[in-house]
Scaffold this motif. Structure first.
Motif, mmCIF file in Angstrom:
data_model
loop_
_atom_site.group_PDB
_atom_site.id
_atom_site.type_symbol
_atom_site.label_atom_id
_atom_site.label_comp_id
_atom_site.label_asym_id
_atom_site.label_seq_id
_atom_site.Cartn_x
_atom_site.Cartn_y
_atom_site.Cartn_z
ATOM 1 N N LEU A 144 -85.386 83.463 -50.693
ATOM 2 C CA LEU A 144 -84.050 83.422 -51.452
ATOM 3 C C LEU A 144 -83.367 82.524 -50.879
ATOM 4 C CD1 LEU A 144 -83.994 87.229 -51.873
ATOM 5 C CD2 LEU A 144 -84.764 85.739 -53.336
ATOM 6 N N ASP A 145 -82.829 81.545 -51.686
ATOM 7 C CA ASP A 145 -81.989 80.361 -51.363
ATOM 8 C C ASP A 145 -80.556 80.639 -51.652
ATOM 9 O OD1 ASP A 145 -84.154 78.619 -50.533
ATOM 10 O OD2 ASP A 145 -84.482 77.962 -52.415
ATOM 11 N N GLY A 146 -79.665 80.095 -51.136
ATOM 12 C CA GLY A 146 -78.220 80.031 -51.372
ATOM 13 C C GLY A 146 -77.326 79.380 -50.154
ATOM 14 N N HIS A 147 -77.527 79.918 -49.076
ATOM 15 C CA HIS A 147 -76.680 79.653 -47.789
ATOM 16 C C HIS A 147 -76.801 78.150 -47.650
ATOM 17 C CE1 HIS A 147 -75.228 83.400 -46.676
ATOM 18 N NE2 HIS A 147 -76.237 84.094 -46.741
ATOM 19 N N ASN A 178 -84.027 95.111 -55.468
ATOM 20 C CA ASN A 178 -84.955 95.131 -56.399
ATOM 21 C C ASN A 178 -85.378 93.898 -57.345
ATOM 22 O OD1 ASN A 178 -85.173 98.101 -56.320
ATOM 23 N ND2 ASN A 178 -83.182 98.148 -57.039
ATOM 24 N N THR A 179 -84.286 92.811 -57.665
ATOM 25 C CA THR A 179 -84.612 91.771 -58.171
ATOM 26 C C THR A 179 -84.583 90.605 -57.404
ATOM 27 O OG1 THR A 179 -82.217 91.365 -58.737
ATOM 28 C CG2 THR A 179 -83.422 92.779 -60.246
ATOM 29 N N GLY A 180 -83.914 90.840 -56.187
ATOM 30 C CA GLY A 180 -83.775 89.567 -55.456
ATOM 31 C C GLY A 180 -82.733 88.395 -55.669
ATOM 32 N N GLN A 181 -81.789 89.025 -56.505
ATOM 33 C CA GLN A 181 -80.925 88.098 -57.118
ATOM 34 C C GLN A 181 -79.619 88.491 -56.149
ATOM 35 O OE1 GLN A 181 -80.983 85.936 -59.885
ATOM 36 N NE2 GLN A 181 -83.222 86.621 -59.674
ATOM 37 N N CYS A 182 -78.659 87.357 -56.126
ATOM 38 C CA CYS A 182 -77.633 87.136 -55.299
ATOM 39 C C CYS A 182 -76.275 87.906 -56.015
ATOM 40 C CB CYS A 182 -77.155 86.012 -55.017
ATOM 41 S SG CYS A 182 -75.533 85.611 -53.940
ATOM 42 N N MET A 183 -75.841 88.869 -55.523
ATOM 43 C CA MET A 183 -74.916 89.688 -56.384
ATOM 44 C C MET A 183 -73.690 89.297 -56.158
ATOM 45 S SD MET A 183 -76.986 91.824 -57.987
ATOM 46 C CE MET A 183 -75.821 92.862 -58.887
ATOM 47 N N GLY A 184 -73.056 88.678 -54.750
ATOM 48 C CA GLY A 184 -71.998 87.976 -54.578
ATOM 49 C C GLY A 184 -71.767 87.393 -53.346
ATOM 50 N N VAL A 185 -70.470 86.767 -53.140
ATOM 51 C CA VAL A 185 -70.471 85.882 -51.978
ATOM 52 C C VAL A 185 -69.092 86.149 -51.392
ATOM 53 C CG1 VAL A 185 -70.429 83.513 -50.957
ATOM 54 C CG2 VAL A 185 -72.122 84.084 -52.962
ATOM 55 N N ILE A 186 -68.938 86.462 -50.178
ATOM 56 C CA ILE A 186 -67.855 86.552 -49.270
ATOM 57 C C ILE A 186 -67.430 85.608 -48.530
ATOM 58 C CG2 ILE A 186 -66.483 88.365 -47.889
ATOM 59 C CD1 ILE A 186 -68.181 90.464 -48.579
ATOM 60 N N ASN A 187 -66.285 84.885 -48.568
ATOM 61 C CA ASN A 187 -65.904 83.662 -47.978
ATOM 62 C C ASN A 187 -65.158 84.345 -46.772
ATOM 63 O OD1 ASN A 187 -67.035 81.369 -49.422
ATOM 64 N ND2 ASN A 187 -65.654 82.173 -51.160
ATOM 65 N N LEU A 188 -65.509 84.077 -45.358
ATOM 66 C CA LEU A 188 -64.787 84.550 -44.442
ATOM 67 C C LEU A 188 -64.051 83.627 -43.633
ATOM 68 C CD1 LEU A 188 -67.882 86.458 -42.981
ATOM 69 C CD2 LEU A 188 -65.942 87.361 -44.141
ATOM 70 N N GLY A 189 -63.938 82.258 -43.804
ATOM 71 C CA GLY A 189 -63.221 81.297 -43.296
ATOM 72 C C GLY A 189 -63.703 81.050 -41.723
ATOM 73 N N GLY A 190 -64.831 81.460 -41.346
ATOM 74 C CA GLY A 190 -65.407 81.208 -39.950
ATOM 75 C C GLY A 190 -66.880 81.340 -39.934
ATOM 76 N N GLU A 191 -67.519 80.977 -39.064
ATOM 77 C CA GLU A 191 -68.846 80.928 -38.888
ATOM 78 C C GLU A 191 -69.422 82.279 -38.632
ATOM 79 O OE1 GLU A 191 -70.774 78.221 -36.059
ATOM 80 O OE2 GLU A 191 -70.272 76.474 -37.407
#
Length: 431
Positions: A144-147, A178-191
């Motif tokens: 699973l890619d995205g990051h 169940n599907t391996g899909q990305c459901m959402g992204v939270i931006n934190l402003g720090g590593e």
């Protein structure tokens, strides 16, 4: 440390080639020049043949995670007693480092660059691996890619059908199991330095703060106090502990009345950043960039012992039965056991060719304990315990900084390209 009349016994790893083997006098590596068709040495100290590929049961793959909706920690590696008990005996200690019968026979431990790019013309005849793993006891389910940067944390909150990943790209992603899909992204402003879950709570360590989310109520909290990056967290005795960049271990306790986490303690003693924490035997163990491990009482929060046998950063800690395992950039895994006095001593040292980054343990498909350790050569070694016989190997394009155990034989590895879902192959019934 084997206790026998008070005498110290040093354990060495056993094994090696058998005297009856026709290649016992040779280095058990395939000759590089022979592979290129131009070896001129006779006799050659290396093998002029390919080593056979490991055999074993194969498992079917799946597009999704294949995980049940209710998650539970079935690893059997967390919170064991690290003390000398009625089952402690010399024979049990003697088994550390003894070679088992399932040692993986290597092919060529390098992934084919042309295969990665999708244009290897040798096919099955290629001498390099056309796979991201070596060994047939587990299989890859999904990548699973995205990051955009290395994955530093993987968590599965209880009662959820979602998996969360945190990264140095300053985001947390939620994935449908169940599907391996990305459901959402939270931006934190720090590593993201680390991420764990406890019950419905998801804890994320970033510079100068710990973020806490209740995945059932969507409540969000910020726990202040850390100085610098939060590298590691663990829960023990109803306390949340966080290891920070300034060498302090901070503790919070949840207050049901205020529905908030309140500061409970600040543990000082390490001189550099605390990068690994684990709880076992009513103790908190911390590993640091100062090369030491400290044992703390969970009741008094006082330091009970400082271990200084490692010569570089103590990257990861793991409890298994009455043992504590530690790994370091000094290229060793050390196995510690409590003596009659209660202090920990090294009973076995396993050496690697590369620095070690992370340890995780889980049972395989036959319920046998397996140790997974990621190295800074972009690989993960899998070992049977307590023999440390090699069971398999996982490869990646970048360093694997996160390993997490899931239910139903699932486990996860995260590197700079995303994260991969793996599953143990089903055990073959014995006739």
């Amino acid at each position: 440390m084997d206790l026998d009349g008070g005498n110290r016994r040093v354990f060495n790893r056993l094994g090696g080639s058998s005297a009856a083997s026709p290649d016992s006098s040779k280095n058990q590596k395939v000759c590089y020049h022979w592979r290129a068709g131009k070896c001129s040495r006779f006799p050659c100290p290396f093998l002029h043949r390919e080593l056979p590929h490991p055999s074993g049961p194969a498992a079917a793959t799946s597009n999704g995670f294949g995980a049940p909706k209710r998650f539970a920690d079935d690893s059997g590696f967390s919170g064991p007693a690290l003390r000398r008990g009625p089952n402690f005996n010399n024979n049990h200690n003697n088994s550390w480092g003894r070679m088992g019968a399932n040692k993986v026979v290597r092919k060529t431990e390098k992934v084919c660059n042309y295969w990665v790019q999708g244009n290897c013309s040798y096919g099955d005849k290629c001498r390099f691996l056309h796979s991201w793993s070596l060994g047939e006891c587990f299989t890859l389910l999904n990548h699973l890619d995205g990051h955009q940067k290395v994955v530093t944390g993987i968590a599965l909150p209880a009662g959820m059908d979602k998996l969360y990943t945190g990264s140095k790209d300053e985001t947390v992603r939620a994935w449908d199991t169940n599907t391996g899909q990305c459901m959402g992204v939270i931006n934190l402003g720090g590593e993201v330095g680390c991420m764990i879950s406890e019950g419905p709570w998801l804890f994320v360590g970033i510079p100068n703060v710990v973020k806490a989310w209740n995945t059932q109520t969507n409540q969000e909290l910020s726990l202040s106090g850390p100085v610098g990056q939060v590298y590691t967290m663990v829960v023990g005795n109803d306390l949340l502990f966080a290891g920070t960049q300034d060498g302090t271990i901070l503790a919070w306790k949840f207050n049901a009345v205020t529905n908030n986490f309140e500061p409970a303690a600040s543990l000082k003693g390490h001189t550099l950043a605390v990068v690994s924490l684990v709880v076992g035997a009513n103790r908190l163990y911390s590993g640091s960039m100062d090369h030491s491990i400290k044992a703390w009482s969970l009741e008094t929060l006082q330091c009970l012992q400082t271990l200084t046998e490692h010569t570089s950063v103590v990257m990861s800690l793991l409890c298994w039965e009455q043992f504590l395992l530690s790994c370091s950039l000094d290229q060793t895994i050390k196995v510690w056991v409590a003596t009659e006095s209660g202090n920990l001593e090294v009973t076995y040292t396993h050496k690697e060719e590369h620095g070690l980054l992370n340890l995780r343990g889980m049972p395989d498909s036959e319920s046998k304990p397996v140790l997974m350790c990621s190295c800074n050569d972009n690989s993960v070694r899998l070992y049977d315990l307590p023999s440390f016989s090699e069971k398999g190997k996982i490869f990646a394009k970048q360093e694997i900084r996160a390993i997490e155990v899931g239910p139903g034989g699932l486990f996860f590895t995260g590197d700079g390209t995303g994260f991969i879902v793996w599953k143990w192959a089903e055990a073959v019934p014995k006739p």
